[in-house]
Design a protein around this motif. Structure first.
Motif, PDB file in Angstrom:
ATOM      1  N   LYS A   1      38.545  38.063  45.545  1.00  0.00           N
ATOM      2  CA  LYS A   1      39.801  38.258  46.274  1.00  0.00           C
ATOM      3  C   LYS A   1      39.825  39.515  47.136  1.00  0.00           C
ATOM      4  O   LYS A   1      40.406  39.521  48.205  1.00  0.00           O
ATOM      5  CB  LYS A   1      40.971  38.322  45.292  1.00  0.00           C
ATOM      6  CG  LYS A   1      41.229  37.044  44.564  1.00  0.00           C
ATOM      7  CD  LYS A   1      42.400  37.202  43.624  1.00  0.00           C
ATOM      8  CE  LYS A   1      42.665  35.925  42.854  1.00  0.00           C
ATOM      9  NZ  LYS A   1      43.804  36.056  41.941  1.00  0.00           N
ATOM     10  N   LYS A   2      39.208  40.613  46.652  1.00  0.00           N
ATOM     11  CA  LYS A   2      39.267  41.865  47.403  1.00  0.00           C
ATOM     12  C   LYS A   2      38.081  42.767  47.088  1.00  0.00           C
ATOM     13  O   LYS A   2      37.431  42.627  46.049  1.00  0.00           O
ATOM     14  CB  LYS A   2      40.569  42.612  47.126  1.00  0.00           C
ATOM     15  CG  LYS A   2      40.706  43.127  45.717  1.00  0.00           C
ATOM     16  CD  LYS A   2      42.031  43.837  45.521  1.00  0.00           C
ATOM     17  CE  LYS A   2      42.173  44.251  44.063  1.00  0.00           C
ATOM     18  NZ  LYS A   2      43.425  44.911  43.799  1.00  0.00           N
ATOM     19  N   ILE A   3      37.820  43.683  48.010  1.00  0.00           N
ATOM     20  CA  ILE A   3      36.774  44.682  47.859  1.00  0.00           C
ATOM     21  C   ILE A   3      37.452  46.041  48.007  1.00  0.00           C
ATOM     22  O   ILE A   3      38.137  46.288  49.000  1.00  0.00           O
ATOM     23  CB  ILE A   3      35.679  44.523  48.925  1.00  0.00           C
ATOM     24  CG1 ILE A   3      35.100  43.112  48.885  1.00  0.00           C
ATOM     25  CG2 ILE A   3      34.580  45.564  48.745  1.00  0.00           C
ATOM     26  CD1 ILE A   3      34.267  42.751  50.090  1.00  0.00           C
ATOM     27  N   GLU A   4      37.268  46.907  47.018  1.00  0.00           N
ATOM     28  CA  GLU A   4      37.846  48.245  47.066  1.00  0.00           C
ATOM     29  C   GLU A   4      36.741  49.257  47.325  1.00  0.00           C
ATOM     30  O   GLU A   4      35.732  49.273  46.627  1.00  0.00           O
ATOM     31  CB  GLU A   4      38.565  48.571  45.771  1.00  0.00           C
ATOM     32  CG  GLU A   4      39.801  47.723  45.547  1.00  0.00           C
ATOM     33  CD  GLU A   4      40.545  48.107  44.285  1.00  0.00           C
ATOM     34  OE1 GLU A   4      40.891  49.288  44.146  1.00  0.00           O
ATOM     35  OE2 GLU A   4      40.757  47.205  43.459  1.00  0.00           O
ATOM     36  N   ILE A   5      36.961  50.093  48.343  1.00  0.00           N
ATOM     37  CA  ILE A   5      35.954  51.054  48.786  1.00  0.00           C
ATOM     38  C   ILE A   5      36.604  52.426  48.909  1.00  0.00           C
ATOM     39  O   ILE A   5      37.749  52.545  49.323  1.00  0.00           O
ATOM     40  CB  ILE A   5      35.380  50.622  50.149  1.00  0.00           C
ATOM     41  CG1 ILE A   5      34.665  49.287  49.994  1.00  0.00           C
ATOM     42  CG2 ILE A   5      34.451  51.672  50.725  1.00  0.00           C
ATOM     43  CD1 ILE A   5      34.213  48.674  51.281  1.00  0.00           C
ATOM     44  N   VAL A   6      35.847  53.468  48.565  1.00  0.00           N
ATOM     45  CA  VAL A   6      36.281  54.844  48.777  1.00  0.00           C
ATOM     46  C   VAL A   6      35.299  55.491  49.744  1.00  0.00           C
ATOM     47  O   VAL A   6      34.085  55.412  49.561  1.00  0.00           O
ATOM     48  CB  VAL A   6      36.330  55.634  47.445  1.00  0.00           C
ATOM     49  CG1 VAL A   6      36.589  57.103  47.697  1.00  0.00           C
ATOM     50  CG2 VAL A   6      37.389  55.072  46.539  1.00  0.00           C
ATOM     51  N   ILE A   7      35.846  56.122  50.785  1.00  0.00           N
ATOM     52  CA  ILE A   7      35.028  56.835  51.760  1.00  0.00           C
ATOM     53  C   ILE A   7      35.275  58.324  51.548  1.00  0.00           C
ATOM     54  O   ILE A   7      36.423  58.781  51.581  1.00  0.00           O
ATOM     55  CB  ILE A   7      35.379  56.408  53.194  1.00  0.00           C
ATOM     56  CG1 ILE A   7      35.084  54.910  53.329  1.00  0.00           C
ATOM     57  CG2 ILE A   7      34.582  57.214  54.209  1.00  0.00           C
ATOM     58  CD1 ILE A   7      35.546  54.293  54.614  1.00  0.00           C
ATOM     59  N   VAL A   8      34.203  59.080  51.298  1.00  0.00           N
ATOM     60  CA  VAL A   8      34.294  60.488  50.939  1.00  0.00           C
ATOM     61  C   VAL A   8      33.664  61.329  52.043  1.00  0.00           C
ATOM     62  O   VAL A   8      32.563  61.028  52.511  1.00  0.00           O
ATOM     63  CB  VAL A   8      33.565  60.761  49.602  1.00  0.00           C
ATOM     64  CG1 VAL A   8      33.663  62.222  49.212  1.00  0.00           C
ATOM     65  CG2 VAL A   8      34.105  59.873  48.505  1.00  0.00           C
TER      66      VAL A   8
END
Length: 138
Positions: free
Chosen positions: A54-61
């Motif tokens: 359903k979804k992709i969760e990404i963190v950009i640092v």
């Protein structure tokens, strides 16, 4: 006579709004381009927090000492029959820069139905965004 005045005021108002938007965009862009490492991808890291159908969760640092920016445009590939094949997107992504302050992060969610008009099936995937990362959906 009143209609002409209203049309004139409306045109002036719309012109002022457009001019303010252009000024805001130029100012935001100059904040990013004035920094020497703004587009240095060595300062940005991308971590995939979770990936489901359903979804992709990404963190950009941003690990640099300057403001950095990234685009909202990404490409998703699926590994199928020994080759990486691009998954067609249906949503239009704004071509804007998202600034990240030094030593901070931003989280992004990719909702599959919104971007691809369907859920993702099980398999191996690769996303090209700030960096290229591989992940799988089980």
């Amino acid at each position: 006579m009143k209609k002409k005045v209203k049309k004139g005021l409306l045109i002036i108002f719309l012109g002022a709004c457009i001019q303010m938007n252009i000024c805001c965009f130029v100012q935001a862009r100059s904040l990013i381009t004035n920094n020497s490492n703004a587009y240095n991808s060595k300062n940005l890291e991308m971590k995939i927090i979770s990936a489901t159908s359903k979804k992709i969760e990404i963190v950009i640092v941003n690990k640099g000492n300057d403001i950095a920016g990234y685009s909202k445009i990404f490409t998703l590939y699926k590994f199928n029959k020994g080759k990486w094949k691009e998954i067609k997107r249906f949503s239009k992504t704004p071509k804007c820069l998202c600034p990240i302050k030094k030593n901070s992060s931003k989280s992004e969610k990719i909702i599959c139905r919104k971007h691809f008009k369907r859920r993702l099936s099980k398999g191996k995937y690769k996303i090209k965004w700030v960096k290229t990362k591989k992940f799988s959906i089980k």
